[in-house]
Design a protein around this motif. Structure first.
Motif, PDB file in Angstrom:
ATOM      1  N   VAL A   1     -73.980  17.818 -28.820  1.00 44.14           N
ATOM      2  CA  VAL A   1     -73.892  18.928 -27.846  1.00 44.14           C
ATOM      3  C   VAL A   1     -72.448  19.376 -27.432  1.00 44.14           C
ATOM      4  CG1 VAL A   1     -74.680  19.702 -25.549  1.00 44.14           C
ATOM      5  CG2 VAL A   1     -76.150  18.590 -26.905  1.00 44.14           C
ATOM      6  N   ALA A   2     -71.656  18.472 -27.064  1.00 44.64           N
ATOM      7  CA  ALA A   2     -70.129  18.539 -26.848  1.00 44.64           C
ATOM      8  C   ALA A   2     -69.541  19.360 -28.038  1.00 44.64           C
ATOM      9  CB  ALA A   2     -69.299  17.281 -26.419  1.00 44.64           C
ATOM     10  N   VAL A   3     -69.809  18.764 -29.051  1.00 45.31           N
ATOM     11  CA  VAL A   3     -69.099  19.510 -30.326  1.00 45.31           C
ATOM     12  C   VAL A   3     -69.349  20.848 -30.390  1.00 45.31           C
ATOM     13  CG1 VAL A   3     -69.032  19.350 -32.998  1.00 45.31           C
ATOM     14  CG2 VAL A   3     -68.613  17.247 -31.468  1.00 45.31           C
ATOM     15  N   VAL A   4     -70.641  21.389 -30.329  1.00 51.39           N
ATOM     16  CA  VAL A   4     -71.415  22.689 -30.407  1.00 51.39           C
ATOM     17  C   VAL A   4     -70.715  23.457 -29.404  1.00 51.39           C
ATOM     18  CG1 VAL A   4     -72.981  24.167 -30.151  1.00 51.39           C
ATOM     19  CG2 VAL A   4     -73.315  22.141 -31.697  1.00 51.39           C
ATOM     20  N   VAL A   5     -70.650  23.046 -28.020  1.00 49.79           N
ATOM     21  CA  VAL A   5     -69.985  23.877 -26.946  1.00 49.79           C
ATOM     22  C   VAL A   5     -68.614  23.951 -27.128  1.00 49.79           C
ATOM     23  CG1 VAL A   5     -69.646  23.779 -24.327  1.00 49.79           C
ATOM     24  CG2 VAL A   5     -72.028  23.088 -25.362  1.00 49.79           C
ATOM     25  N   GLY A   6     -67.855  23.121 -27.578  1.00 50.09           N
ATOM     26  CA  GLY A   6     -66.538  22.998 -27.833  1.00 50.09           C
ATOM     27  C   GLY A   6     -66.173  24.053 -28.807  1.00 50.09           C
ATOM     28  N   ALA A   7     -66.922  24.123 -29.926  1.00 51.32           N
ATOM     29  CA  ALA A   7     -66.880  25.142 -30.710  1.00 51.32           C
ATOM     30  C   ALA A   7     -66.679  26.519 -30.251  1.00 51.32           C
ATOM     31  CB  ALA A   7     -67.404  24.838 -32.113  1.00 51.32           C
ATOM     32  N   ALA A   8     -67.708  26.659 -29.460  1.00 54.00           N
ATOM     33  CA  ALA A   8     -68.000  27.858 -28.675  1.00 54.00           C
ATOM     34  C   ALA A   8     -66.948  28.229 -27.802  1.00 54.00           C
ATOM     35  CB  ALA A   8     -69.399  27.853 -28.187  1.00 54.00           C
ATOM     36  N   PHE A   9     -66.627  27.407 -27.084  1.00 51.25           N
ATOM     37  CA  PHE A   9     -65.345  27.473 -26.196  1.00 51.25           C
ATOM     38  C   PHE A   9     -64.129  27.917 -26.910  1.00 51.25           C
ATOM     39  CE2 PHE A   9     -61.968  25.389 -23.570  1.00 51.25           C
ATOM     40  CZ  PHE A   9     -62.086  26.158 -22.595  1.00 51.25           C
ATOM     41  N   THR A  10     -63.861  27.077 -28.024  1.00 50.39           N
ATOM     42  CA  THR A  10     -62.673  27.445 -28.713  1.00 50.39           C
ATOM     43  C   THR A  10     -62.794  28.915 -29.221  1.00 50.39           C
ATOM     44  OG1 THR A  10     -62.533  25.217 -29.361  1.00 50.39           O
ATOM     45  CG2 THR A  10     -61.376  26.807 -30.781  1.00 50.39           C
ATOM     46  N   ALA A  11     -63.808  29.310 -29.557  1.00 50.38           N
ATOM     47  CA  ALA A  11     -63.874  30.879 -29.941  1.00 50.38           C
ATOM     48  C   ALA A  11     -63.451  31.632 -28.994  1.00 50.38           C
ATOM     49  CB  ALA A  11     -65.210  31.213 -30.675  1.00 50.38           C
ATOM     50  N   VAL A  12     -64.012  31.315 -27.747  1.00 51.02           N
ATOM     51  CA  VAL A  12     -63.689  32.322 -26.605  1.00 51.02           C
ATOM     52  C   VAL A  12     -62.140  32.228 -26.217  1.00 51.02           C
ATOM     53  CG1 VAL A  12     -64.299  32.733 -24.003  1.00 51.02           C
ATOM     54  CG2 VAL A  12     -66.012  32.029 -25.675  1.00 51.02           C
ATOM     55  N   VAL A  13     -61.880  31.015 -26.175  1.00 45.54           N
ATOM     56  CA  VAL A  13     -60.184  30.892 -25.749  1.00 45.54           C
ATOM     57  C   VAL A  13     -59.656  31.775 -26.912  1.00 45.54           C
ATOM     58  CG1 VAL A  13     -58.631  29.213 -25.630  1.00 45.54           C
ATOM     59  CG2 VAL A  13     -60.669  28.968 -24.328  1.00 45.54           C
ATOM     60  N   ASN A  14     -59.546  31.510 -28.290  1.00 45.13           N
ATOM     61  CA  ASN A  14     -58.970  32.261 -29.160  1.00 45.13           C
ATOM     62  C   ASN A  14     -58.952  33.477 -29.090  1.00 45.13           C
ATOM     63  OD1 ASN A  14     -58.043  29.708 -30.094  1.00 45.13           O
ATOM     64  ND2 ASN A  14     -59.498  29.448 -31.857  1.00 45.13           N
TER      65      ASN A  14
END
Length: 134
Positions: A19-32
């Motif tokens: 779950v952390a990996v999936v949320v982290g990937a989505a979070f990275t997309a938002v920050v980028n």
């Protein structure tokens, strides 16, 4: 062998990590997206470039050193670090401090799970009472 693999996959920490990996990937997309679409154009405008990636270019022979792209990566890192700190680390540390203060004051929440320390403390107290009776 398959049972061991199933037990491994079904452990809570493996699911939490997924779950952390999936949320982290989505979070990275938002920050980028925020950095590329908000900060890069603003900083690029300061250096009269269309975006940060094309700002602060230093020609070296046939190549270019792109300091603007490095600056963009640093900004992305700082934004991610700030969000992680203020959204995750600070609230968790605050909750831990409040829980520790309650524990030291002897206040236990009604629905607080029984910990090993609670059980060991209870055993110690029972042993102390029994030794006094003898």
């Amino acid at each position: 062998m398959l049972k061991g693999f199933k037990d491994f996959i079904m452990r809570g920490n493996v699911i939490d990590l997924a779950v952390a990996v999936v949320v982290g990937a989505a979070f990275t997309a938002v920050v980028n997206s925020i950095v590329e679409n908000v900060f890069n154009p603003l900083i690029g405008a300061l250096f009269q470039a269309d975006d940060l990636k094309n700002a602060l270019d230093i020609p070296v022979g046939d190549a270019e050193i792109k300091l603007g792209a490095v600056l963009g990566a640093v900004i992305t890192f700082l934004i991610v670090a700030a969000v992680v700190y203020f959204v995750f680390v600070l609230p968790i540390n605050t909750m831990k401090k409040h829980a520790e203060a309650k524990r030291k004051a002897g206040i236990v929440e009604e629905e607080a799970p029984v910990t090993e320390i609670d059980v060991l403390t209870e055993i110690r107290d029972l042993l102390a009472r029994n030794s006094l009776k003898q």
